[in-house]
Design an enzyme around this catalytic site. Structure first.
Site, mmCIF file in Angstrom:
data_model
loop_
_atom_site.group_PDB
_atom_site.id
_atom_site.type_symbol
_atom_site.label_atom_id
_atom_site.label_comp_id
_atom_site.label_asym_id
_atom_site.label_seq_id
_atom_site.Cartn_x
_atom_site.Cartn_y
_atom_site.Cartn_z
ATOM 1 N N VAL A 112 45.337 45.052 47.304
ATOM 2 C CA VAL A 112 45.539 45.124 45.846
ATOM 3 C C VAL A 112 44.590 44.596 45.221
ATOM 4 O O VAL A 112 44.272 43.305 45.282
ATOM 5 C CB VAL A 112 47.229 44.778 45.346
ATOM 6 C CG1 VAL A 112 47.173 45.068 43.959
ATOM 7 C CG2 VAL A 112 48.185 45.409 46.167
ATOM 8 N N LYS A 113 43.835 45.655 44.303
ATOM 9 C CA LYS A 113 42.968 45.031 43.465
ATOM 10 C C LYS A 113 43.189 44.906 42.001
ATOM 11 O O LYS A 113 43.774 45.687 41.385
ATOM 12 C CB LYS A 113 41.736 46.247 43.415
ATOM 13 C CG LYS A 113 40.179 45.849 43.982
ATOM 14 C CD LYS A 113 39.582 47.118 44.027
ATOM 15 C CE LYS A 113 38.017 46.841 43.709
ATOM 16 N NZ LYS A 113 37.315 48.121 43.867
ATOM 17 N N VAL A 114 42.786 43.671 41.469
ATOM 18 C CA VAL A 114 43.370 43.321 39.990
ATOM 19 C C VAL A 114 41.829 43.004 39.435
ATOM 20 O O VAL A 114 41.036 42.505 39.908
ATOM 21 C CB VAL A 114 44.181 42.403 39.990
ATOM 22 C CG1 VAL A 114 45.567 42.505 40.622
ATOM 23 C CG2 VAL A 114 43.724 41.101 40.457
#
Ligand code: G3P
Length: 232
Positions: A81-83
């Protein structure tokens, strides 16, 4: 340094996988839009081809990003998951990483930002080298400094050199000690190119064809064995 593709185009990823040279994929909303597909559908298709697929959250508030991050992580076990490197993004990353979700903190442009990403337990931090070059800063210097700071501090977060624009960036990222370099498909293809490889392969094939032309013709109904051919 592991090589990742920075694309959401299925056919490009399939080609890279078939060549055996890539270990993952990074996507972002821009790349998903370019691929012209729904986010969830496309990320799941890509996860069917390869592990380590970064998929980006688009919520802006911490609590929304936590919900979105959990949803994206549930799409497939290969998802990372990219934030974004914002206070809300890192606040969400801290919670998600605590739940065992692999996090890629994106839009990193400095050593201090990379230290923040490490502090929340990010699996990957993504410094954007090309975009720093665009504003007349040395992007690969920043990548090298992050690697050096992480080594000195014994930080385990992986450094992913992103916004790679050309083959020289790939070499520089590897020499800087980046764990991963992510690049467009066009750049990956260029890594194969060397005039001496092309010339050498052409010559080997030409010479092989000559040996075939020089082979003795077999008498009718009798195949020529290698032993018979050498006796002649
Ligand atoms: O990996 C990040 C990348 O997608 C950004 O690249 O060329 O748009 O700066 P670029």
């Amino acid at each position: 340094m592991k090589l990742f593709l920075d694309t959401a185009e299925y056919d490009e990823i399939k080609a890279g996988v078939e060549w055996g040279v890539i270990d993952g994929v990074t996507t972002n909303p821009t790349l998903i839009a370019k691929a012209g597909q729904d986010h969830e559908t496309q990320v799941k298709r890509i996860c069917g081809l390869i592990g380590n697929v970064s998929a980006e959250c688009v919520s802006e508030k911490r609590d929304d990003m936590i919900v979105e991050g959990r949803r994206i992580a549930a799409w497939h076990k290969n998802v990372i998951v990219k934030v974004p490197l914002t206070p809300d993004g890192l606040g969400a990353a801290k919670i998600l990483a605590g739940e065992g979700i692999r996090i890629n903190v994106t839009l990193c442009f400095s050593v201090n930002q990379a230290l923040l990403a490490a502090a929340v337990g990010a699996y990957i931090v993504s410094p954007f080298a090309g975009r720093l070059d665009d504003i007349n800063e040395d992007g690969m210097r920043v990548v090298a400094d992050i690697v050096s700071a992480y080594r000195q501090q014994e930080i385990k977060t992986k450094v992913l050199a992103a916004s790679i624009r050309n083959p020289m960036h790939v070499t520089q990222a590897a020499l800087a000690g980046a764990d991963i370099g992510t690049m467009p498909f066009a750049v990956l293809k260029m890594l194969f190119n060397h005039p001496l490889t092309e010339a050498g392969q052409k010559k080997f094939l030409e010479d092989y064809r000559k040996t075939q032309e020089a082979r003795p013709a077999a008498p009718a109904g009798k195949p020529v064995t290698p032993e018979a051919a050498t006796k002649r």
